[in-house]
Design a protein around this motif. Structure first.
Motif, PDB file in Angstrom:
ATOM      1  N   ASP A   1      18.580 -35.543  16.597  1.00  0.00           N
ATOM      2  CA  ASP A   1      18.330 -37.426  15.539  1.00  0.00           C
ATOM      3  C   ASP A   1      17.985 -38.136  16.675  1.00  0.00           C
ATOM      4  O   ASP A   1      17.836 -38.587  17.405  1.00  0.00           O
ATOM      5  N   CYS A   2      16.322 -38.343  16.145  1.00  0.00           N
ATOM      6  CA  CYS A   2      16.007 -39.229  16.175  1.00  0.00           C
ATOM      7  C   CYS A   2      16.030 -41.001  16.047  1.00  0.00           C
ATOM      8  O   CYS A   2      14.655 -41.664  15.940  1.00  0.00           O
ATOM      9  N   SER A   3      16.749 -40.763  14.738  1.00  0.00           N
ATOM     10  CA  SER A   3      16.797 -42.530  14.376  1.00  0.00           C
ATOM     11  C   SER A   3      17.022 -43.319  15.109  1.00  0.00           C
ATOM     12  O   SER A   3      17.851 -43.656  16.277  1.00  0.00           O
TER      13      SER A   3
ATOM     14  N   SER B   1      20.175 -45.161  22.492  1.00  0.00           N
ATOM     15  CA  SER B   1      18.920 -44.787  22.657  1.00  0.00           C
ATOM     16  C   SER B   1      19.131 -43.918  23.593  1.00  0.00           C
ATOM     17  O   SER B   1      19.138 -43.273  23.512  1.00  0.00           O
ATOM     18  N   LYS B   2      20.215 -44.095  25.089  1.00  0.00           N
ATOM     19  CA  LYS B   2      20.303 -43.461  25.786  1.00  0.00           C
ATOM     20  C   LYS B   2      20.813 -42.245  25.650  1.00  0.00           C
ATOM     21  O   LYS B   2      20.127 -40.975  26.496  1.00  0.00           O
ATOM     22  N   ALA B   3      21.822 -41.919  24.184  1.00  0.00           N
ATOM     23  CA  ALA B   3      22.042 -40.320  23.989  1.00  0.00           C
ATOM     24  C   ALA B   3      21.205 -40.179  23.560  1.00  0.00           C
ATOM     25  O   ALA B   3      20.885 -38.225  23.799  1.00  0.00           O
ATOM     26  N   GLN B   4      20.435 -40.011  23.206  1.00  0.00           N
ATOM     27  CA  GLN B   4      19.331 -39.887  21.871  1.00  0.00           C
ATOM     28  C   GLN B   4      18.191 -39.278  22.673  1.00  0.00           C
ATOM     29  O   GLN B   4      17.661 -38.276  22.632  1.00  0.00           O
TER      30      GLN B   4
ATOM     31  N   ASN C   1      18.820 -36.530  24.584  1.00  0.00           N
ATOM     32  CA  ASN C   1      19.445 -35.038  23.597  1.00  0.00           C
ATOM     33  C   ASN C   1      17.635 -34.713  22.971  1.00  0.00           C
ATOM     34  O   ASN C   1      17.908 -34.485  21.441  1.00  0.00           O
ATOM     35  N   GLY C   2      16.409 -34.985  23.662  1.00  0.00           N
ATOM     36  CA  GLY C   2      15.306 -34.231  22.961  1.00  0.00           C
ATOM     37  C   GLY C   2      14.179 -35.218  21.967  1.00  0.00           C
ATOM     38  O   GLY C   2      13.972 -34.928  21.697  1.00  0.00           O
ATOM     39  N   CYS C   3      14.516 -36.418  22.371  1.00  0.00           N
ATOM     40  CA  CYS C   3      13.896 -37.800  21.627  1.00  0.00           C
ATOM     41  C   CYS C   3      13.066 -38.408  22.928  1.00  0.00           C
ATOM     42  O   CYS C   3      12.666 -39.438  22.551  1.00  0.00           O
ATOM     43  N   GLU C   4      13.169 -37.696  24.019  1.00  0.00           N
ATOM     44  CA  GLU C   4      12.295 -38.547  25.284  1.00  0.00           C
ATOM     45  C   GLU C   4      10.847 -39.005  24.736  1.00  0.00           C
ATOM     46  O   GLU C   4      10.354 -39.867  25.302  1.00  0.00           O
ATOM     47  N   ALA C   5       9.947 -38.032  23.540  1.00  0.00           N
ATOM     48  CA  ALA C   5       9.076 -38.045  23.528  1.00  0.00           C
ATOM     49  C   ALA C   5       8.827 -39.686  22.751  1.00  0.00           C
ATOM     50  O   ALA C   5       7.664 -40.915  22.585  1.00  0.00           O
TER      51      ALA C   5
ATOM     52  N   LEU D   1      13.059 -40.448  32.763  1.00  0.00           N
ATOM     53  CA  LEU D   1      12.231 -40.042  31.689  1.00  0.00           C
ATOM     54  C   LEU D   1      11.161 -41.118  32.236  1.00  0.00           C
ATOM     55  O   LEU D   1      10.383 -40.839  31.614  1.00  0.00           O
ATOM     56  N   LEU D   2      11.878 -42.086  32.898  1.00  0.00           N
ATOM     57  CA  LEU D   2      10.100 -42.828  33.760  1.00  0.00           C
ATOM     58  C   LEU D   2      10.275 -42.836  34.984  1.00  0.00           C
ATOM     59  O   LEU D   2      11.282 -42.371  35.601  1.00  0.00           O
ATOM     60  N   SER D   3       8.895 -42.750  36.502  1.00  0.00           N
ATOM     61  CA  SER D   3       9.006 -43.303  37.513  1.00  0.00           C
ATOM     62  C   SER D   3       9.246 -44.375  37.887  1.00  0.00           C
ATOM     63  O   SER D   3       9.600 -45.351  36.566  1.00  0.00           O
ATOM     64  N   GLN D   4       9.290 -44.779  38.498  1.00  0.00           N
ATOM     65  CA  GLN D   4      10.001 -46.167  38.970  1.00  0.00           C
ATOM     66  C   GLN D   4       8.992 -47.059  38.632  1.00  0.00           C
ATOM     67  O   GLN D   4       8.780 -47.863  38.188  1.00  0.00           O
ATOM     68  N   ARG D   5       7.482 -46.217  39.243  1.00  0.00           N
ATOM     69  CA  ARG D   5       6.518 -47.383  39.550  1.00  0.00           C
ATOM     70  C   ARG D   5       6.018 -48.506  37.528  1.00  0.00           C
ATOM     71  O   ARG D   5       6.176 -49.146  37.018  1.00  0.00           O
ATOM     72  N   GLN D   6       6.440 -46.640  36.477  1.00  0.00           N
ATOM     73  CA  GLN D   6       6.470 -46.769  34.983  1.00  0.00           C
ATOM     74  C   GLN D   6       7.477 -48.354  34.653  1.00  0.00           C
ATOM     75  O   GLN D   6       7.312 -48.602  34.016  1.00  0.00           O
TER      76      GLN D   6
END
Length: 177
Positions: free
Chosen positions: A27-29, A43-46, A49-53, A90-95
């Motif tokens: 669920d990426c709503s 947002s953290k949960a999703q 749970n597969g919505c990182e893109a 999910l992100l690098s320090q720089r991002q």
């Protein structure tokens, strides 16, 4: 032989059916509402749970949620969310720094300070200024509409104007040499 076909056929059909089974989609709503803390937890949960893109879409939505109830402490809340994003991979320090600076810092990410202005920035002067104007728009959202930090936003606006003047003068001097 006919008996062997009868025994293999159901097994093959079962294998085919399970081979075509799809895994459930996450669920990426995107979160909504006006409570930033709740939207961040959703947002953290999703995101884990597969919505990182869809990270950019989640970040944009969190900004929109925060605009519904702007507060100075939202800068800290977004900073903590970006730290969590880094810790979660999910992100690098720089991002994460780029996200924060783009929306909540007076400093412009679009103007790299370590390049030779005559050879690098001057040929791209219009492009650099366009990117800085786009970034100022993001700072307007983050600093003004999310964090109610008018002083920082107007400093960023003034910095852009000063950069435009200094860059024009620098590029004129570079062209004269």
């Amino acid at each position: 032989m006919k008996l062997l076909k009868i025994a293999i056929l159901p097994a093959a059909l079962l294998l085919l059916a399970t081979g075509c089974a799809t895994t459930p989609q996450p669920d990426c709503s995107l979160p909504d509402g006006k409570n930033l803390r709740v939207a961040i937890e959703v947002s953290k949960a999703q995101l884990t749970n597969g919505c990182e893109a869809l990270y950019d879409a989640y970040f944009d939505r969190l900004l929109t949620v925060a605009e519904g109830d702007p507060k100075p402490r939202h800068k800290q809340t977004f900073s903590e969310f970006l730290e969590w994003s880094t810790d979660s991979g999910l992100l690098s320090q720089r991002q994460a720094q780029a996200y924060y600076n783009r929306y909540f810092n007076v400093k412009f990410m679009s103007l790299a300070g370590d390049y030779n202005n005559c050879s690098y920035t001057c040929p791209r002067q219009a492009e650099v200024l366009t990117r800085m104007e786009e970034e100022l728009s993001d700072k307007e959202q983050g600093l003004l509409r999310v964090a109610l930090d008018r002083d920082s936003y107007y400093r960023a606006d003034q910095l852009l104007k000063e950069t435009e003047l200094v860059l024009a003068a620098t590029c004129t001097a570079c062209a004269a040499n």
